[in-house]
Enzyme design. Structure first.
Site: not given
Ligand code: IFM
Length: 472
Positions: A79, A123, A168, A297, A299, A374
């Site tokens: 990606r 992006h 995002e 995405n 985290y 992500e």
């Molecule tokens: O690096 C970023 C990415 O560009 C977008 N999503 C979160 C990642 C980590 O912060």
């Protein structure tokens, strides 16, 4: 942690992900004009150490080596994002052939290596001239994006089957226009809400443009970063705070995209800032054009509580804690650091949030396949004297989160793929090069690439199509 092997569906797509401004460099080559991130990163005080993407990890000149690296890991998909100012300088007018050729060449090399190209149109690198003309708070930017989508669709539709409009959009709107910690660095909550709507509109217009440009087999998607919001306590006030943040983080996008309407509670919560009259008749049917899948995405989760009286709310929301909040009209909400281990970003490691997220989207969009577009972690990786890089923390993070995807699939989620963020260490936006997310280490002086232990571990997972017991 389970110690039985978790097997994934045979056609599950194992990928890695990057973004143009974070890796390409070559900021002024072959007609590329500045994006908002060039301007922002060159503004003193905006990024750690004054870091910029001028050179980044020089992927523009090392594309072939990077594709070879991926082939060596056995990844099934890559990606990447297209740099808007590289293919359509200034954001208007005809495409620059040389810019398009870079991505056509990349797609060709990927296909030759048996790697599926997955293209993101945006992006975060808005051409600076479009920001100067008003940026995402202005409606015209959405139309400029649709034109750009058409140019890229025409040029790469024969090579790329999986397309993502925006990455995002929450970050573009709220970190860029409310908190000011991302480009273009504005701190105006109403501009941020306008930006969110025009990003939604841009997405809808781009879906139409892509459907016209692409062959019928192409899949069109979007990558969202919904917050997995948890109230700190079960009190009504905390649950209401979670509802409010969920509306601002997630339903502001999924409402119009999936249901064709902004959530009424979002409109109420923000009514003292705006009457939303920038939403015009006809916008919502456009924004809710059918999609083929959704990219998510993830985290870390978000923990919130309601603040009473004059107390100053804590702002551990993982977004830099700048002076201005990215959350319009949420000034009586506190954001708390969830308990547990943290990555180098200070983000709490909690894979349960990923299962929760996938099951939520399974319920909210039952007909749409999902991709994790992500997931990954930054750690302070340091090469050993022999040059090797060992990152057991990242392996544990990935193990936990890939396991969380497996759990969601077992509970009925239709998850088609997982993209590790990121292939390479790269420019982590306002944090500069200090935060390393790569499975492959990059020496920023020599640009030498060294797969970390996590890259080899991920290659084993891909080869087996299964998650082995954790053994590090
Ligand atoms: O690096 C970023 C990415 O560009 C977008 N999503 C979160 C990642 C980590 O912060």
């Amino acid at each position: 942690m389970s110690d039985t092997t978790a097997t994934f569906p045979e056609d599950f797509l194992w990928g890695t992900a990057t973004a143009a401004y974070q890796i390409e460099g070559a900021a002024r080559e072959h007609g590329r004009t500045p994006s908002i991130w060039d301007t922002f990163s060159h503004t003193p005080g905006k990024t750690a150490g004054g870091d910029t993407g001028d050179v980044a990890v020089d992927h523009y000149h090392r594309r072939t080596e990077d594709v070879r690296l991926m082939a060596g890991l056995g990844v099934g998909a890559y990606r990447f994002s297209v740099s808007w100012p590289r293919v359509q300088p200034t954001g208007r007018g005809p495409a620059v052939q040389r810019g398009l050729d870079f991505y056509r060449g990349l797609a060709d090399e990927l296909l030759e290596a048996g790697i599926k190209p997955v293209l993101t149109l945006y992006h975060w690198d808005l051409p600076q001239e479009l920001e100067t003309a008003g940026g995402w708070p202005e409606r015209d930017t959405a139309h400029r994006f649709a034109d750009y989508a058409r140019l890229v669709g025409d040029a790469l539709g024969d090579r790329v089957e999986l397309w993502t409009t925006l990455n995002e959009p929450w970050c573009s709107a709220f970190l860029g226009y409310a908190a000011g910690v991302h480009a273009p660095g504005r701190t105006d909550p109403v501009a941020a809400l306008r930006a969110a709507h025009h990003l939604n509109l841009a997405h809808g217009l781009a879906v139409d443009a892509l459907r016209t440009a692409l062959p019928a087999r192409a899949e069109v998607s979007i990558s969202l970063n919904p917050a997995v919001v948890r109230p700190r306590t079960d009190s009504e006030a905390d649950r209401d705070a979670a509802r409010q943040v969920d509306a601002l983080a997630t339903r502001i996008f999924t409402g119009p995209m999936l249901d064709g309407a902004y959530p009424p509670d979002l409109l109420d919560d923000t009514a003292r800032l705006t009457d939303w009259s920038f939403v015009r008749d006809g916008d919502l049917p456009l924004i809710s054009r059918p999609l083929d899948s959704i990219g998510l995405n993830y985290y870390t989760p978000t923990v919130v509580s309601a603040v009473s009286g004059d107390a100053v709310p804590e702002r551990a929301d993982g977004h830099g804690g700048g002076a201005r909040s990215p959350w319009p009209a949420a000034d009586r909400i506190a954001f708390h650091q969830p308990p547990g281990e943290r990555t180098a970003m200070g983000w709490t490691v909690d894979p349960t949030g990923l299962t929760e997220l996938l099951l939520r989207f399974t319920a909210d969009a039952p007909d749409l396949p999902l991709y994790i577009t992500e997931n990954g972690a930054a750690y302070d990786d340091k090469p050993e004297p022999d040059g090797s890089v060992h990152d057991p923390d990242r392996i544990a993070y990935l193990h936990g989160h890939i396991g969380a995807v497996h759990r969601a699939i077992a509970e009925g989620a239709d998850v088609r793929g997982y993209f590790l963020w990121s292939l390479l260490d790269n420019f982590e936006w306002a944090y500069g090069y200090g935060k390393r997310f790569g499975a492959v280490h990059v020496d920023y002086t020599t640009q030498r690439r060294t797969p970390k232990s996590s890259a080899r571990w991920y290659a084993d997972v891909i080869r087996a199509g299964a998650l082995p017991p954790l053994d590090i």
